[in-house]
Structures are given as structure tokens and as C-alpha cells.
Scaffold this active site. Structure first.
Site, PDB file in Angstrom:
ATOM      1  N   ARG A 248       0.860  -1.191   0.000  1.00  0.00           N
ATOM      2  CA  ARG A 248       0.000   0.000   0.000  1.00  0.00           C
ATOM      3  C   ARG A 248       0.893   1.237   0.000  1.00  0.00           C
ATOM      4  O   ARG A 248       1.583   1.507   0.987  1.00  0.00           O
ATOM      5  CB  ARG A 248      -0.876  -0.036   1.257  1.00  0.00           C
ATOM      6  CG  ARG A 248      -2.076   0.877   1.207  1.00  0.00           C
ATOM      7  CD  ARG A 248      -2.733   0.963   2.573  1.00  0.00           C
ATOM      8  NE  ARG A 248      -1.897   1.695   3.490  1.00  0.00           N
ATOM      9  CZ  ARG A 248      -1.820   1.482   4.798  1.00  0.00           C
ATOM     10  NH1 ARG A 248      -2.531   0.530   5.370  1.00  0.00           N
ATOM     11  NH2 ARG A 248      -1.038   2.221   5.561  1.00  0.00           N
ATOM     12  N   HIS A 252      -3.449   4.494   4.922  1.00  0.00           N
ATOM     13  CA  HIS A 252      -4.661   3.679   4.774  1.00  0.00           C
ATOM     14  C   HIS A 252      -5.777   4.480   4.095  1.00  0.00           C
ATOM     15  O   HIS A 252      -6.446   3.999   3.193  1.00  0.00           O
ATOM     16  CB  HIS A 252      -5.125   3.189   6.152  1.00  0.00           C
ATOM     17  CG  HIS A 252      -6.447   2.497   6.120  1.00  0.00           C
ATOM     18  ND1 HIS A 252      -6.612   1.228   5.613  1.00  0.00           N
ATOM     19  CD2 HIS A 252      -7.694   2.906   6.495  1.00  0.00           C
ATOM     20  CE1 HIS A 252      -7.894   0.880   5.693  1.00  0.00           C
ATOM     21  NE2 HIS A 252      -8.560   1.891   6.215  1.00  0.00           N
ATOM     22  N   TYR A 261       3.413   4.305  12.198  1.00  0.00           N
ATOM     23  CA  TYR A 261       3.603   2.852  12.317  1.00  0.00           C
ATOM     24  C   TYR A 261       4.498   2.228  11.239  1.00  0.00           C
ATOM     25  O   TYR A 261       4.713   1.023  11.237  1.00  0.00           O
ATOM     26  CB  TYR A 261       2.246   2.122  12.355  1.00  0.00           C
ATOM     27  CG  TYR A 261       1.346   2.405  11.169  1.00  0.00           C
ATOM     28  CD1 TYR A 261       1.496   1.720   9.970  1.00  0.00           C
ATOM     29  CD2 TYR A 261       0.331   3.367  11.261  1.00  0.00           C
ATOM     30  CE1 TYR A 261       0.677   1.982   8.888  1.00  0.00           C
ATOM     31  CE2 TYR A 261      -0.496   3.639  10.180  1.00  0.00           C
ATOM     32  CZ  TYR A 261      -0.323   2.949   8.994  1.00  0.00           C
ATOM     33  OH  TYR A 261      -1.135   3.207   7.920  1.00  0.00           O
TER      34      TYR A 261
HETATM   35  C1  LIG Z   1     -15.877  -5.815  10.116  1.00  0.00           C
HETATM   36  C2  LIG Z   1     -14.981  -4.622  10.127  1.00  0.00           C
HETATM   37  N1  LIG Z   1     -14.033  -4.491  11.086  1.00  0.00           N
HETATM   38  C3  LIG Z   1     -13.209  -3.424  11.090  1.00  0.00           C
HETATM   39  C4  LIG Z   1     -13.354  -2.430  10.152  1.00  0.00           C
HETATM   40  C5  LIG Z   1     -12.419  -1.228  10.151  1.00  0.00           C
HETATM   41  N2  LIG Z   1     -11.505  -1.375   9.030  1.00  0.00           N
HETATM   42  C6  LIG Z   1     -11.689  -0.744   7.856  1.00  0.00           C
HETATM   43  S1  LIG Z   1     -10.525  -1.109   6.726  1.00  0.00           S
HETATM   44  C7  LIG Z   1      -9.700  -2.106   7.808  1.00  0.00           C
HETATM   45  C8  LIG Z   1      -8.430  -2.778   7.418  1.00  0.00           C
HETATM   46  C9  LIG Z   1      -8.626  -3.853   6.435  1.00  0.00           C
HETATM   47  O1  LIG Z   1      -7.347  -4.314   6.035  1.00  0.00           O
HETATM   48  P1  LIG Z   1      -7.178  -5.212   4.777  1.00  0.00           P
HETATM   49  O2  LIG Z   1      -8.266  -6.193   4.708  1.00  0.00           O
HETATM   50  O3  LIG Z   1      -5.797  -5.731   4.756  1.00  0.00           O
HETATM   51  O4  LIG Z   1      -7.419  -4.187   3.567  1.00  0.00           O
HETATM   52  P2  LIG Z   1      -6.542  -2.919   3.141  1.00  0.00           P
HETATM   53  O5  LIG Z   1      -7.209  -1.711   3.724  1.00  0.00           O
HETATM   54  O6  LIG Z   1      -5.176  -3.118   3.658  1.00  0.00           O
HETATM   55  O7  LIG Z   1      -6.582  -2.890   1.676  1.00  0.00           O
HETATM   56  C10 LIG Z   1     -10.367  -2.151   9.043  1.00  0.00           C
HETATM   57  C11 LIG Z   1      -9.899  -2.918  10.208  1.00  0.00           C
HETATM   58  C12 LIG Z   1     -14.376  -2.577   9.186  1.00  0.00           C
HETATM   59  N3  LIG Z   1     -14.586  -1.678   8.215  1.00  0.00           N
HETATM   60  N4  LIG Z   1     -15.163  -3.675   9.189  1.00  0.00           N
END
Ligand SMILES: Cc1ncc(C[n+]2csc(CCOP(=O)(O)OP(=O)(O)O)c2C)c(N)n1
Ligand SMILES: [Mg+2]
Length: 331
Positions: A248, A252, A261
Site C-alpha cells: 500500500r 490507509h 507505524y
Molecule cells: C468488520 C470490520 N471491522 C473493522 C473495520 C475497520 N476497518 C476498515 S478497513 C480495515 C483494514 C482492512 O485491512 P485489509 O483487509 O488488509 O485491507 P486494506 O485496507 O489493507 O486494503 C479495518 C480494520 C471494518 N470496516 N469492518
């Protein structure tokens, strides 16, 4: 002499240029969105940067007239390839009535567009996975030949929705392509603290499907993997799990400060593998992306982004009385 990889894969020069143009478009739209956000014009950005090669490589391996995409919030490359326009994306960023995803009701990145068979996810991550499985089941029952592609992050591969969906698809041999875009982080949590197993691809075995890992910075490798997975699906051989490895490149989201981090050196290191640079170099090396074509492409995309930005900024918001439209069933 050995054939170049794209010829082995049966990709024409035009298809390669389309692939690059879609990747470049996604990158440039994303960059514009950050500028607009920092200028206080749009509320939120969640980026595709670093994942465009995986997204476009995957989408181009499908039948985009027939197959279904169930993307996640970073998948600008997937939705552009499936027919969403820059203008559509800008309308969504500005939350205007013309936004095809939700007429400005949802946050950006909740892609959904019926005419292009793009099915929306919800804000809780991974809801799109069981939906992809359900649509594939419906297709199988109706003897249709489409496959479904669903994408999600590696952090999201820990959600129950992934495991339940993968198991059901494995048991029922459904034509689903599960593509995990492993970008090494789930917000601030690095991948080592997310997974107890070596790789997300290993999880395929538990659900009776092949699990393969590919270089997510290489659109041709992703294309090849998804093409094979789609063939398997169409031949009744069931689902496939593909893990694309990339990084990435942005924080975020526009509400995150990644300096807390991860180190700047780590980000700079990852940029050396940026597919926008490496794939362009590959195309130049094979004389497919000439200086002339590059300039023309660049100008065309830039102009379209400028026009879309202006149109979206000037466009009206949805009427207040429409706020509850589509919340409950309307006949
Ligand atoms: C069920 C749920 N838990 C927590 C969140 C908060 N949240 C949004 S994005 C994210 C990270 C997801 O990481 P990843 O699946 O690796 O996708 P990336 O953003 O790295 O592409 C989190 C924890 C959410 N949207 N839904
Ligand atoms: Mg991630």
C-alpha cells in the site's frame, strides 16, 4: 528466440496498452482525489495506489460483458476496467446525485453499478465475499457460464465472511475467484501480526481449492492466474484463491497518518517496485509504449480527469427528500 511473456499469454499490443492505460487512469484519478481532499473539497479518499496492476490484470482476464465483480474499497482499477467512468468516480467523491454507486449516500469506495455487474460491498469489510458465492451459486443453478470475482484485503481474510464463503464455494464447486490483495497492512497492523499461517494462499487448501500466490506488481502474472481460475470456474472445476503480493503506497486513507507505524524508508523501497514504472518499462522495451503514444495517453487521461472534476464539483447534490430512497423496498 523466446517469445515475450505477453505473447505467450495471447495478449495483443492493444490489450497491453489498454491494461496500462487503465492502471495509469486509476493512479491519476487517485492522485487528483488526494489533492481535492487536501484542498478541502472532498471528504475522504481510500487509495488504489500500489494495487493497480493486480486490479487491472485480474479484471482484464475476465469476460467483462458477462462476469460479475464484487470489489472492495481500493478497487478503482477493477471498476474502471468493468466500465465505470472517471466522471462516475468523481461524482461519488463529491457525493453528488449523479454518483452511480449510491447517489452520494455512501462513502467513496463503495462501488456498485448494476449495468456493469459491479456489486457493492458494505462498510464492514468482507461482506462482498458471501455475496460473490451466492451469485455464483445462482449462476450454477441457472446453468449460466459467468464467474464471479471478489477481492478483499489480507486483513479481511481473517473475517468469518471469508471463511464461510470459501468453504461453501469449495463444497459446492462454485465458479468464484477469491482474490486477496495483500498490501502488507490492515490500517496500522503489519501482516506478521495478522496471520498465523505463512500466506493467505495457504488457506485455499482448507477449503478444497487451489491457493496461489502471485506478484501483485506484475499485471501479466495476475492476468495469467485469473485467466486460469476463470477457466476452472467455467469448466465446473470450482473456486480458486489467488493472493496478490504488493504494497500500500499511501496511508490507509485520508484520515490516517502512516508515519506513526511504518518508516519512510520502507515506503521508498516499495516504490521501486511500483508497477506503473516497471510495466511501462516493459512496454517500452518491447516498443509497444512509444513516446508518442505515452504523451497522447497522458494528455487524454488528464483532460478527462479535469473535465470530470469540474463537472462533479458543479453538479447538484441529491434532493433532501430522496434521503430515504432505496432504504426500504419501493414498488
Ligand atoms: C468488520 C470490520 N471491522 C473493522 C473495520 C475497520 N476497518 C476498515 S478497513 C480495515 C483494514 C482492512 O485491512 P485489509 O483487509 O488488509 O485491507 P486494506 O485496507 O489493507 O486494503 C479495518 C480494520 C471494518 N470496516 N469492518
Ligand atoms: Mg491490507
Amino acid at each position: 528466440m523466446e517469445k515475450p511473456r505477453h505473447e505467450e499469454l495471447g495478449l495483443s499490443e492493444n490489450e497491453l496498452l489498454t491494461m496500462y492505460e487503465l492502471m495509469l487512469t486509476a493512479r491519476k484519478v487517485d492522485e487528483r482525489m488526494w489533492l481535492l481532499n487536501r484542498a478541502g473539497k472532498i471528504p475522504f479518499v481510500i487509495s488504489c495506489q500500489g494495487q493497480e496492476a493486480a486490479q487491472v490484470g485480474a479484471a482484464m482476464a475476465l469476460n467483462r460483458e458477462e462476469d460479475y465483480a464484487l470489489p472492495y474499497y481500493r478497487d478503482m482499477g477493477v471498476v474502471l476496467a468493468f466500465g465505470m467512468t472517471i466522471r462516475d468516480i468523481m461524482m461519488s467523491s463529491f457525493a453528488k446525485a449523479e454518483d452511480p454507486n449510491s447517489a452520494g449516500r455512501q462513502m467513496p469506495g463503495h462501488f456498485g453499478q448494476r449495468k456493469n455487474r459491479i456489486v457493492t460491498g458494505s462498510s464492514p469489510v468482507t461482506t462482498q465475499v458471501p455475496h460473490a458465492v451466492g451469485i455464483a451459486l445462482a449462476g450454477k443453478m441457472q446453468k449460466e457460464s459467468f464467474v464471479t470475482l471478489t477481492t478483499f484485503g489480507e486483513g479481511s481474510s481473517n473475517q468469518g465472511d471469508f471463511h464461510e464463503g470459501a468453504n461453501f464455494a469449495g463444497v459446492h464447486n462454485l465458479p468464484v475467484i477469491f482474490m486477496c490483495e495483500n498490501n502488507k497492512y490492515a490500517i496500522s497492523v503489519p501482516v506478521e501480526k495478522q496471520l498465523a499461517c505463512e500466506s493467505v494462499a495457504d488457506r485455499g487448501q482448507g477449503y478444497g481449492m487451489p491457493g496461489i500466490q502471485v506478484d501483485g506488481n506484475d499485471p501479466l502474472a495476475v492476468y495469467e492466474a485469473v485467466k486460469k481460475a476463470a477457466e476452472r470456474g467455467r469448466n465446473g472445476e470450482g473456486p480458486t484463491l489467488i493472493e496478490t503480493l504488493s504494497y500500500r503506497l499511501t496511508a490507509h486513507s485520508s484520515d490516517d497518518d502512516d508515519r506513526s507505524y511504518r518508516s519512510q524508508e520502507e515506503v521508498e523501497e516499495a516504490k521501486k517496485k511500483d508497477a506503473l514504472v516497471t510495466f511501462a518499462a516493459y512496454l517500452r522495451e518491447h516498443n509497444i509504449l512509444t513516446a508518442e503514444k505515452e504523451e497522447e495517453m497522458d494528455e487524454r487521461i488528464q483532460q478527462e480527469i479535469d473535465e470530470a472534476t469540474e463537472a462533479a464539483e458543479d453538479a447538484p447534490y441529491a434532493d433532501a427528500e430522496d434521503a430515504l430512497k432505496y432504504v426500504y423496498h419501493e414498488s
